[in-house]
Design a protein around this motif. Structure first.
Motif, short mmCIF file in Angstrom:
data_model
loop_
_atom_site.label_atom_id
_atom_site.label_comp_id
_atom_site.label_asym_id
_atom_site.label_seq_id
_atom_site.Cartn_x
_atom_site.Cartn_y
_atom_site.Cartn_z
N GLU A 160 -23.61 4.43 -64.50
CA GLU A 160 -25.03 5.18 -63.78
C GLU A 160 -26.19 5.46 -64.32
O GLU A 160 -27.20 5.38 -63.73
N ILE A 161 -25.84 4.62 -65.57
CA ILE A 161 -27.36 4.64 -66.75
C ILE A 161 -27.66 2.74 -67.04
O ILE A 161 -26.00 2.08 -66.93
N PRO A 162 -28.67 2.37 -65.98
CA PRO A 162 -28.80 0.91 -66.80
C PRO A 162 -28.51 0.72 -68.51
O PRO A 162 -29.11 1.29 -69.15
N ASN A 163 -28.41 -0.39 -68.05
CA ASN A 163 -28.22 -0.91 -69.58
C ASN A 163 -29.70 -1.69 -70.34
O ASN A 163 -29.26 -0.82 -71.59
N ASP A 164 -31.11 -1.21 -69.94
CA ASP A 164 -31.82 -1.42 -71.02
C ASP A 164 -32.46 0.16 -71.22
O ASP A 164 -32.25 0.96 -72.37
N VAL A 165 -32.00 1.29 -71.01
CA VAL A 165 -32.09 2.50 -70.83
C VAL A 165 -31.18 3.04 -71.94
O VAL A 165 -31.46 2.80 -72.83
N LEU A 166 -29.72 2.46 -72.32
CA LEU A 166 -28.69 2.64 -73.03
C LEU A 166 -29.00 1.68 -74.61
O LEU A 166 -28.82 2.64 -75.83
N LYS A 167 -29.52 0.46 -74.43
CA LYS A 167 -30.06 0.02 -74.80
C LYS A 167 -31.34 0.96 -75.92
O LYS A 167 -31.26 0.01 -77.52
N ALA A 168 -32.14 1.46 -75.06
CA ALA A 168 -33.49 1.79 -76.66
C ALA A 168 -33.44 2.98 -76.27
O ALA A 168 -33.65 4.32 -76.91
N SER A 169 -32.12 4.14 -76.26
CA SER A 169 -31.59 5.42 -76.14
C SER A 169 -30.98 5.02 -78.05
O SER A 169 -30.45 4.33 -78.81
N LYS A 170 -30.80 6.45 -78.83
CA LYS A 170 -30.26 6.77 -79.70
C LYS A 170 -28.85 7.11 -78.67
O LYS A 170 -28.73 8.60 -78.00
N TYR A 171 -28.40 6.26 -79.19
CA TYR A 171 -26.85 6.73 -78.00
C TYR A 171 -25.48 7.27 -78.58
O TYR A 171 -25.09 6.61 -79.74
N ILE A 172 -24.88 8.74 -77.91
CA ILE A 172 -24.20 9.51 -78.40
C ILE A 172 -23.06 9.14 -77.34
O ILE A 172 -22.79 9.47 -76.21
N ALA A 173 -21.71 8.89 -78.22
CA ALA A 173 -20.52 8.56 -77.25
C ALA A 173 -19.65 10.25 -77.43
O ALA A 173 -19.60 10.55 -78.82
N ASP A 174 -18.61 9.96 -76.62
CA ASP A 174 -18.01 11.21 -76.78
C ASP A 174 -16.90 10.42 -78.16
O ASP A 174 -16.11 11.16 -78.72
N LEU A 175 -16.24 9.56 -77.06
CA LEU A 175 -15.38 8.88 -77.99
C LEU A 175 -15.11 7.34 -77.47
O LEU A 175 -15.19 7.20 -76.69
N ILE A 176 -15.78 6.64 -78.57
CA ILE A 176 -16.49 5.14 -78.50
C ILE A 176 -14.98 4.08 -78.21
O ILE A 176 -15.49 3.53 -77.11
N LYS A 177 -14.00 4.51 -78.02
CA LYS A 177 -12.63 3.61 -77.49
C LYS A 177 -12.66 4.14 -76.46
O LYS A 177 -12.40 3.12 -75.81
N GLN A 178 -13.02 5.09 -75.57
CA GLN A 178 -12.74 4.81 -74.42
C GLN A 178 -14.39 4.71 -73.42
O GLN A 178 -14.11 3.92 -72.45
N THR A 179 -15.46 4.81 -73.83
CA THR A 179 -16.82 4.73 -73.48
C THR A 179 -17.09 3.19 -73.14
O THR A 179 -17.55 2.42 -72.55
N SER A 180 -16.24 2.35 -74.14
CA SER A 180 -16.78 1.10 -74.35
C SER A 180 -15.53 0.59 -73.33
O SER A 180 -15.60 -0.69 -72.97
N LYS A 181 -14.68 0.56 -72.28
CA LYS A 181 -14.03 0.60 -71.67
C LYS A 181 -13.57 1.46 -70.19
O LYS A 181 -13.97 0.10 -69.03
N VAL A 182 -14.27 2.63 -70.42
CA VAL A 182 -14.65 3.11 -68.91
C VAL A 182 -15.65 3.90 -68.86
O VAL A 182 -16.44 4.25 -67.82
N GLY A 183 -17.22 4.00 -70.04
CA GLY A 183 -17.32 4.12 -69.45
C GLY A 183 -19.29 3.84 -69.67
O GLY A 183 -19.38 2.64 -69.04
N GLU A 184 -20.56 4.59 -70.18
CA GLU A 184 -21.70 3.44 -69.87
C GLU A 184 -21.86 2.61 -70.73
O GLU A 184 -22.14 1.55 -70.44
N LEU A 185 -21.05 2.25 -71.81
CA LEU A 185 -21.37 1.75 -73.14
C LEU A 185 -20.30 0.40 -72.46
O LEU A 185 -21.01 -1.17 -72.97
N ARG A 186 -19.98 0.55 -71.78
CA ARG A 186 -18.64 -0.75 -71.21
C ARG A 186 -19.71 -2.04 -70.71
O ARG A 186 -19.96 -3.04 -71.57
#
Length: 346
Positions: free
Chosen positions: A261-287
């Motif tokens: 849902e969230i563009p990569n440039d928005v993610l890069k510019a943000s203070k990014y908070i994950a519910d669980l990094i091991k998940q967001t890196s695989k199936v979340g916006e962080l991926r």
């Protein structure tokens, strides 16, 4: 000389134990109407907040989610099944959840496209205590509770909040109710491809707050300082230059590798908070940001539980914050315990 057989058949000094699988009572079954009439998102918020705190301390056993894809054939599908669960250290129960989504052929038969159940298990004996036919209602509640926790820690008490909802479905309604529970005074705006007018009218009547309908996602982003995104598609829903300084984005639509849902440039510019990094890196916006090479896991500011515990900062100034909610087994364990506590005496 003792033979191998005689050794095996020699009487022992301890009693033989006969295995039986009928000793435990059957789990109680709670149907959809019972679940929905006795549980609300407000019931779940404190328990989910505590579960996030425990998760950050390593006190929750949360396996990676399991996904079963049901391909469309003449005899099945299309659809997806997600299985999650978890155990919070010291809790009297643990939970396993099955959530089925995107069974769109059901609509032709007048059935919903999703269903689901929770199995709440005694953490002392390992025996199932309850099966809750919640049809994703409890999943929506624990997602809304996570949204409330994120809102609480990324906005300031007394701050004038203009909260926007991109997507006007069931989860958006739960997020609105959850927001009211932790930040009672805000104005709301909604943009959706369908259902936006009904959402605004219903939430106004239910929550007693002003809600308006935006003509576009851009209008919503330019008007709001908190934005919830909860859309089912794979397309991004906003752009960086639409956002005000100090905006909080709480994204809950991405839960598999095909969604973002969230563009990569928005993610890069943000203070990014994950519910669980091991998940967001695989199936979340962080991926998406990781795959594009614009972020690494070192760029993650915190997991939400670290913010809850005060180990990492939430809102500090006018920074852009993105909270990435993929849904964790810790939340399922928390809402499972809440449900059992409320329903067991019925």
């Amino acid at each position: 000389m003792t033979s191998a057989w005689s050794a095996l058949t020699k009487p022992t000094s301890f009693p033989l134990r006969v295995r039986t699988f009928a000793a435990f009572p059957a789990p109680r079954l709670f149907d959809y109407d019972t679940v929905t009439s006795h549980l609300s998102v407000a019931d779940a918020i404190d328990a989910v907040e505590s579960a996030f705190g425990a998760l950050a301390k390593g006190q929750v056993d949360v396996p990676m989610p399991m996904h079963i894809g049901v391909a469309e054939t003449p005899t099945a599908g299309p659809g997806d099944c997600h299985i999650k669960g978890g155990y919070v250290l010291g809790a009297p129960t643990f939970t396993v959840k099955l959530a089925c989504v995107s069974f769109y052929k059901n609509l032709e038969q007048g059935l919903p496209a999703g269903s689901g159940l929770f199995c709440v298990v005694d953490a002392v004996t390992g025996a199932p205590l309850a099966v809750l036919q919640e049809n994703r209602y409890m999943t929506d509640l624990r997602t809304g509770a996570a949204g409330a926790v994120a809102l609480k820690h990324t906005t300031l008490p007394g701050q004038e909040l203009r909260i926007g909802f991109i997507g006007a479905g069931a989860i958006a309604r739960t997020m609105a109710r959850a927001s009211k529970a932790v930040r009672p005074h805000f104005t709301g705006m909604v943009y959706g491809l369908a259902g936006a007018d009904d959402f605004a009218n219903d939430m106004h009547d239910e929550l007693g707050l002003d809600f308006t309908v935006a003509a576009s996602a851009r209008e919503l982003c330019e008007s709001c300082n908190v934005i919830y995104t909860q859309t089912p598609g794979s397309d991004t829903v906003l752009e960086l230059d639409w956002l005000q300084p100090g905006t909080t984005i709480i994204a809950s639509g991405s839960d598999q590798p095909t969604k973002q849902e969230i563009p990569n440039d928005v993610l890069k510019a943000s203070k990014y908070i994950a519910d669980l990094i091991k998940q967001t890196s695989k199936v979340g916006e962080l991926r998406g940001a990781l795959q594009a090479g614009v972020m690494t896991e070192a760029d993650v500011h915190a997991e939400l539980g670290q913010v809850v515990n005060g180990d990492k900062s939430g809102r500090e100034g006018d920074e852009l914050i993105v909270v990435d909610l993929t849904g964790t087994g810790a939340q399922d364990a928390a809402i499972g315990q809440v449900a059992w506590d409320k329903l067991r005496n019925l």
